[in-house]
Scaffold this motif. Structure first.
Motif, PDB file in Angstrom:
ATOM      1  N   ARG A  33       0.611  -1.276   0.127  1.00 26.68           N
ATOM      2  CA  ARG A  33      -0.030   0.050   0.005  1.00 26.68           C
ATOM      3  C   ARG A  33       0.987   1.257  -0.032  1.00 26.68           C
ATOM      4  O   ARG A  33       1.898   1.173   0.680  1.00 26.68           O
ATOM      5  CB  ARG A  33      -0.830   0.140   1.232  1.00 26.68           C
ATOM      6  N   SER A  34       0.468   2.309  -0.498  1.00 30.25           N
ATOM      7  CA  SER A  34       1.218   3.395  -0.697  1.00 30.25           C
ATOM      8  C   SER A  34       0.840   4.331   0.546  1.00 30.25           C
ATOM      9  O   SER A  34      -0.220   4.152   0.986  1.00 30.25           O
ATOM     10  CB  SER A  34       0.625   4.414  -1.625  1.00 30.25           C
ATOM     11  N   PRO A  35       1.600   4.885   1.097  1.00 33.41           N
ATOM     12  CA  PRO A  35       1.498   5.559   2.439  1.00 33.41           C
ATOM     13  C   PRO A  35       0.451   6.638   2.368  1.00 33.41           C
ATOM     14  O   PRO A  35      -0.062   7.190   1.389  1.00 33.41           O
ATOM     15  CB  PRO A  35       2.890   6.451   2.640  1.00 33.41           C
ATOM     16  N   PRO A  36      -0.454   6.943   3.615  1.00 29.49           N
ATOM     17  CA  PRO A  36      -1.613   7.726   3.355  1.00 29.49           C
ATOM     18  C   PRO A  36      -1.152   9.239   3.094  1.00 29.49           C
ATOM     19  O   PRO A  36       0.074   9.572   3.289  1.00 29.49           O
ATOM     20  CB  PRO A  36      -2.157   7.822   4.581  1.00 29.49           C
ATOM     21  N   ARG A  37      -2.094   9.846   2.118  1.00 27.58           N
ATOM     22  CA  ARG A  37      -1.616  11.200   1.580  1.00 27.58           C
ATOM     23  C   ARG A  37      -1.870  12.052   2.908  1.00 27.58           C
ATOM     24  O   ARG A  37      -2.780  12.037   3.436  1.00 27.58           O
ATOM     25  CB  ARG A  37      -2.466  11.327   0.467  1.00 27.58           C
TER      26      ARG A  37
END
Length: 120
Positions: A33-37
């Motif tokens: 998962r990409s880190p939360p924006r």
């Protein structure tokens, strides 16, 4: 030196293709998962033209305790701003009220396609 790939060379080719991103991903099915924006902080946009005039008038009215601009007043400000840009005189409120003429007159031919008209 034959051009037919051997099982060993085919395995090396598949491994190289996977590392280059062409092959299938791992069979585990888990994806990283990409880190939360982070919340994007936007600068306040400076209004220009008629939008600036309307905002200035709204701020003036708010400071004086007057009622906010109505839709008709905003409409007249938009129209008069455009007229001012063209070098024309501003319209008065009485000039903008109602529908003067226009529309469909008497005796006009009906252009609507009712039932039974046309091929389909």
């Amino acid at each position: 030196s034959s051009s037919v790939p051997t099982p060993g060379s085919l395995a090396v080719y598949c491994q190289v293709a996977r590392t280059m991103g062409r092959g299938r991903s791992s069979s585990s099915g888990s994806r990283s998962r990409s880190p939360p924006r982070k919340a994007v902080v936007r600068e306040k946009v400076e209004k220009v033209g008629v939008y600036k005039e309307i905002e200035d008038e709204e701020n003036r009215r708010k400071a004086c305790g007057e009622q906010p601009l109505g839709l008709a007043e905003k409409d007249s400000m938009f129209r008069n701003y455009a007229r001012k840009q063209q070098g024309l005189a501003p319209l008065q409120a009485k000039d903008m009220i109602g529908d003067k003429g226009g529309g469909k007159g008497k005796g006009g031919k009906d252009k609507g396609g009712g039932k039974g008209k046309g091929k389909w």
